[in-house]
Scaffold this motif. Sequence first.
Motif, short mmCIF file in Angstrom:
data_model
loop_
_atom_site.label_atom_id
_atom_site.label_comp_id
_atom_site.label_asym_id
_atom_site.label_seq_id
_atom_site.Cartn_x
_atom_site.Cartn_y
_atom_site.Cartn_z
N GLU A 85 76.23 -27.31 71.51
CA GLU A 85 76.27 -28.21 70.36
C GLU A 85 76.91 -29.55 70.70
OE1 GLU A 85 78.28 -26.18 67.27
OE2 GLU A 85 76.79 -24.55 67.12
N GLY A 86 77.47 -29.67 71.89
CA GLY A 86 78.10 -30.92 72.30
C GLY A 86 79.51 -31.07 71.77
N HIS A 87 80.01 -32.26 71.89
CA HIS A 87 81.38 -32.55 71.47
C HIS A 87 81.50 -32.41 69.94
CE1 HIS A 87 85.25 -34.52 71.09
NE2 HIS A 87 85.33 -34.61 72.42
N PRO A 88 82.51 -31.67 69.45
CA PRO A 88 82.63 -31.47 68.00
C PRO A 88 82.91 -32.75 67.22
CG PRO A 88 84.56 -30.63 69.16
CD PRO A 88 83.56 -30.97 70.20
N PHE A 89 83.45 -33.75 67.90
CA PHE A 89 83.75 -35.03 67.22
C PHE A 89 82.77 -36.13 67.63
CE2 PHE A 89 88.05 -33.00 67.61
CZ PHE A 89 88.18 -32.69 66.28
N TYR A 92 82.00 -38.84 65.06
CA TYR A 92 83.11 -39.78 64.83
C TYR A 92 83.31 -40.71 66.03
CZ TYR A 92 84.12 -36.70 60.94
OH TYR A 92 84.03 -35.96 59.78
N LEU A 93 83.06 -40.18 67.26
CA LEU A 93 83.22 -41.01 68.45
C LEU A 93 82.16 -42.12 68.50
CD1 LEU A 93 83.96 -38.23 71.10
CD2 LEU A 93 85.54 -39.98 70.30
N GLU A 94 81.00 -41.85 67.93
CA GLU A 94 79.92 -42.85 67.92
C GLU A 94 79.95 -43.75 66.69
OE1 GLU A 94 76.42 -40.49 68.22
OE2 GLU A 94 76.68 -40.07 70.37
N LEU A 95 80.89 -43.47 65.79
CA LEU A 95 80.97 -44.27 64.58
C LEU A 95 81.53 -45.66 64.88
CD1 LEU A 95 80.64 -44.05 61.45
CD2 LEU A 95 83.06 -43.45 61.35
#
Length: 208
Positions: A85-89, A92-95
């Motif tokens: 599923e990748g990074h859980p955040f 938010y990191l791409e926001l």
Amino acid sequence: MQATADSTKMDCVWSNWKSQAIDLLYWRDIKQTGIVFGSFLLLLFSLTQFSVVSVVAYLALAALSATISFRIYKSVLQAVQKTDEGHPFKAYLELEITLSQEQIQKYTDCLQFYVNNTLKELRRLFLVQDLVDSLKFAVLMWLLTYVGALFNGLTLLLMAVVSMFTLPVVYVKHQAQIDQYLGLVRTHINAIVAKIQAKIPGAKRHAE
């Protein structure tokens, strides 16, 4: 033309902030107001017990503990379930959180507007443009010396926050009675001011 546009822009910004503040203080969204009010109280109570550096450090550690624990939990869960599923955040990191030049200019203009108005008002009071207003300001400062002797800055700030989130609601529920008493107080103060103006040469003319 540019001055009119800037004034309209600042009025719009102020109107937006005012609307949001009113919604918070009148508890129109109970959940949102509760979170903001509780956060302020927790922060101020913490500052009464610890230094600013300690409070900031504890808050940072609490946030890091939560995010690191969640990241490890999601990583273990993905390993057990064999999912990717990748990074859980990731969302938010791409926001995008950077402020644009236009936003910075808007808030800078708004701050400049209020700083200039405050400086002009202080100049008017300290240089006694209106004698009665300067006397009122002097009485207020004199009263604040007693308040400062009884309470420290954090206690006053705590009382101010509690009052901000409780008095508006109380006023709405008991508006008629409060308006009646405020009217009596205002009438009494106006009578005292009128007597002072009558006894001080030139005060009445300046007030007008």
